[in-house]
Design an enzyme around this catalytic site. Structure first.
Site, PDB file in Angstrom:
ATOM      1  N   HIS A 118       0.817  -1.223   0.000  1.00 21.85           N
ATOM      2  CA  HIS A 118       0.000   0.000   0.000  1.00 21.85           C
ATOM      3  C   HIS A 118       0.846   1.266   0.000  1.00 21.85           C
ATOM      4  CE1 HIS A 118      -4.079  -1.739   0.783  1.00 21.85           C
ATOM      5  NE2 HIS A 118      -3.312  -2.784   1.012  1.00 21.85           N
ATOM      6  N   ASP A 326       3.517   9.446  -0.866  1.00 23.13           N
ATOM      7  CA  ASP A 326       2.336   8.669  -0.473  1.00 23.13           C
ATOM      8  C   ASP A 326       2.139   7.540  -1.476  1.00 23.13           C
ATOM      9  OD1 ASP A 326       0.057   8.116   1.055  1.00 23.13           O
ATOM     10  OD2 ASP A 326      -0.561  10.209   1.085  1.00 23.13           O
TER      11      ASP A 326
HETATM   12  C1  GDG Z   1      -2.106   3.874   3.278  1.00 23.70           C
HETATM   13  C2  GDG Z   1      -1.091   4.530   2.342  1.00 23.70           C
HETATM   14  C3  GDG Z   1      -2.769   4.440   0.503  1.00 23.70           C
HETATM   15  C4  GDG Z   1      -8.429  10.191   7.862  1.00 23.70           C
HETATM   16  N1  GDG Z   1      -8.802  10.917   8.918  1.00 23.70           N
HETATM   17  C5  GDG Z   1     -10.000  10.441   9.317  1.00 23.70           C
HETATM   18  C6  GDG Z   1     -10.360   9.392   8.466  1.00 23.70           C
HETATM   19  N2  GDG Z   1      -9.383   9.266   7.575  1.00 23.70           N
HETATM   20  C7  GDG Z   1      -9.415   8.282   6.473  1.00 23.70           C
HETATM   21  C8  GDG Z   1      -9.449   8.982   5.129  1.00 23.70           C
HETATM   22  C9  GDG Z   1      -8.944   7.863   4.214  1.00 23.70           C
HETATM   23  C10 GDG Z   1      -7.957   7.130   5.120  1.00 23.70           C
HETATM   24  O1  GDG Z   1      -8.250   7.492   6.467  1.00 23.70           O
HETATM   25  C11 GDG Z   1      -6.527   7.560   4.851  1.00 23.70           C
HETATM   26  O2  GDG Z   1      -6.127   6.980   3.650  1.00 23.70           O
HETATM   27  P1  GDG Z   1      -4.877   7.515   2.847  1.00 23.70           P
HETATM   28  O3  GDG Z   1      -4.817   6.791   1.560  1.00 23.70           O
HETATM   29  O4  GDG Z   1      -4.994   8.979   2.679  1.00 23.70           O
HETATM   30  O5  GDG Z   1      -3.586   7.287   3.752  1.00 23.70           O
HETATM   31  P2  GDG Z   1      -2.946   6.119   4.739  1.00 23.70           P
HETATM   32  O6  GDG Z   1      -3.725   5.976   5.981  1.00 23.70           O
HETATM   33  O7  GDG Z   1      -1.542   6.546   4.924  1.00 23.70           O
HETATM   34  O8  GDG Z   1      -3.040   4.768   3.901  1.00 23.70           O
HETATM   35  C12 GDG Z   1      -1.800   5.352   1.270  1.00 23.70           C
HETATM   36  C13 GDG Z   1      -3.670   3.673   1.465  1.00 23.70           C
HETATM   37  O9  GDG Z   1      -2.907   2.980   2.448  1.00 23.70           O
HETATM   38  C14 GDG Z   1      -4.542   2.659   0.721  1.00 23.70           C
HETATM   39  O10 GDG Z   1      -3.779   1.788  -0.041  1.00 23.70           O
HETATM   40  O11 GDG Z   1      -3.581   5.253  -0.329  1.00 23.70           O
HETATM   41  O12 GDG Z   1      -0.873   5.899   0.368  1.00 23.70           O
HETATM   42  O13 GDG Z   1      -0.198   5.370   3.088  1.00 23.70           O
HETATM   43  O14 GDG Z   1      -9.978   6.993   3.871  1.00 23.70           O
HETATM   44  O15 GDG Z   1     -10.735   9.443   4.847  1.00 23.70           O
HETATM   45  N3  GDG Z   1     -11.519   8.704   8.579  1.00 23.70           N
HETATM   46  C15 GDG Z   1     -12.373   9.075   9.588  1.00 23.70           C
HETATM   47  N4  GDG Z   1     -12.062  10.085  10.459  1.00 23.70           N
HETATM   48  C16 GDG Z   1     -10.912  10.789  10.370  1.00 23.70           C
HETATM   49  O16 GDG Z   1     -10.667  11.705  11.167  1.00 23.70           O
HETATM   50  N5  GDG Z   1     -13.546   8.440   9.711  1.00 23.70           N
END
Ligand code: GDG
Length: 426
Positions: A118, A326
């Site tokens: 990921h 990322d």
């Molecule tokens: C890893 C990789 C890759 C965030 N704050 C809150 C909340 N979130 C949710 C977001 C989103 C998720 O968390 C974060 O996803 P990301 O993709 O931005 O980042 P990582 O957590 O680092 O994820 C990344 C991912 O895996 C998938 O393969 O894209 O590059 O690092 O869904 O909305 N959700 C809630 N409250 C919050 O305060 N409910």
């Protein structure tokens, strides 16, 4: 199958727990406090996470970490080996579990096994800084299919294989190594776009009141949503917002920046540092620009419910997604899915997010360049409706079709239809 989030001294003496949620059966196991320290906080999050995000400066390697990582992967392999049937397909996820496939093979598991990373896969010179980099890489060759988020990551994997290990890449993108064939590909992950879009259309009363208040005051909202992680570029982003107010004072009192940044991995030192830095910066920018009736930055260091997030995205003119590095970044896709197509907001996206490979219609920025981010923010805030609609419709189409379901289908179908020729027989 995974860790249940608890730590117990006698974790290994306990039987793994089976639970059924709908049509899914989960098997979870506890870890010991030493596992938590050496495997989770240690090798996974103080070595692999920074290193794979190109942050050699933040790698903190202590003896015992690699051994802990190996031990927990062995433990997981034991649990899985006791549960699988010969025709099961196994799909392993992420950097915590790189050697799991190799451990399963050592236990005689001949099932189809796929692995999806990921996070980014770094260039060879960075990967070689990992203690045990060669072992980590060779572990990946136990899988039948290795999936990455982007073509850049896939290219880095190919380079390591060819330049550092001397494995030759076949025309179909596979490697032949010893008596096995390993396939690798880019499988950009998507979101549950339909569900997120539907959520965004039903704002709670609180969000509606906040949106109306902003409309009356003719104020636009910029939104950022990220785990409080140094890879997300949060301080640089706040500086860029401050720079926007400096360079374009016409936005004073006309724009607010809402940053939601829930805590994460607070046991790792680098995370406490970033929190302090961010609190200092938001305080300094607010102190400098705020007025009695306007707070430029609203910074929330808490988790916000998912439906509120969706509605807040829809109520924002700009989605600011500027990680320093990322794997993909789902927030960029969520922002697009949440918008109202008739009056959509603009996505400002870092060129170092995996999502930038597909989301070309966003305003692409360099997160290390404060002035570039400030100018693109300005461009987004003043962008005419027709251009916003044009950019949004192209992004929306892709986010909705290349969603999480398509990603899952694509990976599993590829894994399912691979011809697993033995290299000796080929
Ligand atoms: C890893 C990789 C890759 C965030 N704050 C809150 C909340 N979130 C949710 C977001 C989103 C998720 O968390 C974060 O996803 P990301 O993709 O931005 O980042 P990582 O957590 O680092 O994820 C990344 C991912 O895996 C998938 O393969 O894209 O590059 O690092 O869904 O909305 N959700 C809630 N409250 C919050 O305060 N409910």
């Amino acid at each position: 199958m995974g860790w249940d989030g608890t730590t117990l001294e006698d974790a290994y003496a306990r039987t793994p727990e089976l639970s059924v949620i709908g049509n899914v059966t989960t098997v979870t196991t506890s870890l010991t406090p030493a596992d938590y320290a050496e495997y989770y906080v240690g090798f996974a999050n103080s070595v692999l996470w920074p290193l794979f995000h190109y942050r050699l400066d933040l790698v903190n390697y202590e003896s015992g970490f690699a051994e802990g990582y190996r031990r927990v992967n062995e433990r997981f392999a034991d649990v899985i080996a006791s549960q699988v049937s010969p025709d099961d397909v196994i799909w392993v996820h992420d950097y915590h579990l790189i050697p799991l496939g190799a451990e399963l093979r050592r236990r005689g598991c001949a099932n189809r096994i796929g692995f999806f990373l990921h996070i980014p896969f770094p260039p060879p010179d960075i990967l070689t800084a990992a203690p045990q980099s060669r072992w980590l890489f060779e572990s990946m060759l136990s899988y039948d299919l290795v999936g990455f988020q982007t073509h850049t990551d896939l290219g880095n994997f190919h380079h390591f294989a060819e330049d550092r290990v001397g494995v030759r890449l076949q025309a179909d993108g596979s490697f032949r190594i010893r008596n096995r064939v390993v396939h690798a590909g880019a499988f950009p992950i998507g979101i549950d776009a339909q569900a997120f879009h539907a959520m965004a259309e039903k704002p709670s009363n609180d969000v509606q009141i906040d949106t109306m208040r902003r409309a009356i005051l003719d104020r636009k909202q910029i939104i950022g949503v990220d785990r409080l992680d140094y890879s997300k570029g949060l301080p640089d982003r706040m500086k860029a917002f401050g720079r926007l107010l400096e360079l374009h004072p016409e936005h004073l009192k006309k724009v607010t920046f809402l940053q939601i940044a829930p805590p994460t991995r607070s046991d790792v030192d680098a995370y406490a540092d970033i929190r302090q830095e961010l609190e200092g910066l938001s305080g300094a920018i607010n102190g400098r620009f705020a007025d009695f009736n306007w707070t430029p930055i609203r910074y929330i260091h808490r988790s916000v419910p998912r439906d509120t997030l969706a509605a807040l995205h829809r109520a924002s003119r700009v989605g600011l997604v500027t990680p320093l590095r990322d794997g993909m970044n789902l927030v960029a896709k969520e922002f697009v899915a949440a918008q109202n197509a008739e009056d959509p907001g603009v996505l400002v996206l870092s060129k170092f997010a995996g999502a930038a490979e597909e989301m070309r219609e966003a305003l692409i920025v360099n997160p290390y360049d404060t002035d570039d981010m400030a100018e693109k923010l300005h461009q987004a805030l003043v962008m005419p409706l027709a251009e916003r609609q044009r950019r949004h419709s192209a992004l929306f189409e892709r986010v909705m079709t290349q969603d999480a379901h398509a990603w899952q289908r694509d990976f599993l179908q590829t894994l399912d239809t691979l011809t697993l020729v033995e290299a000796d027989a080929a």
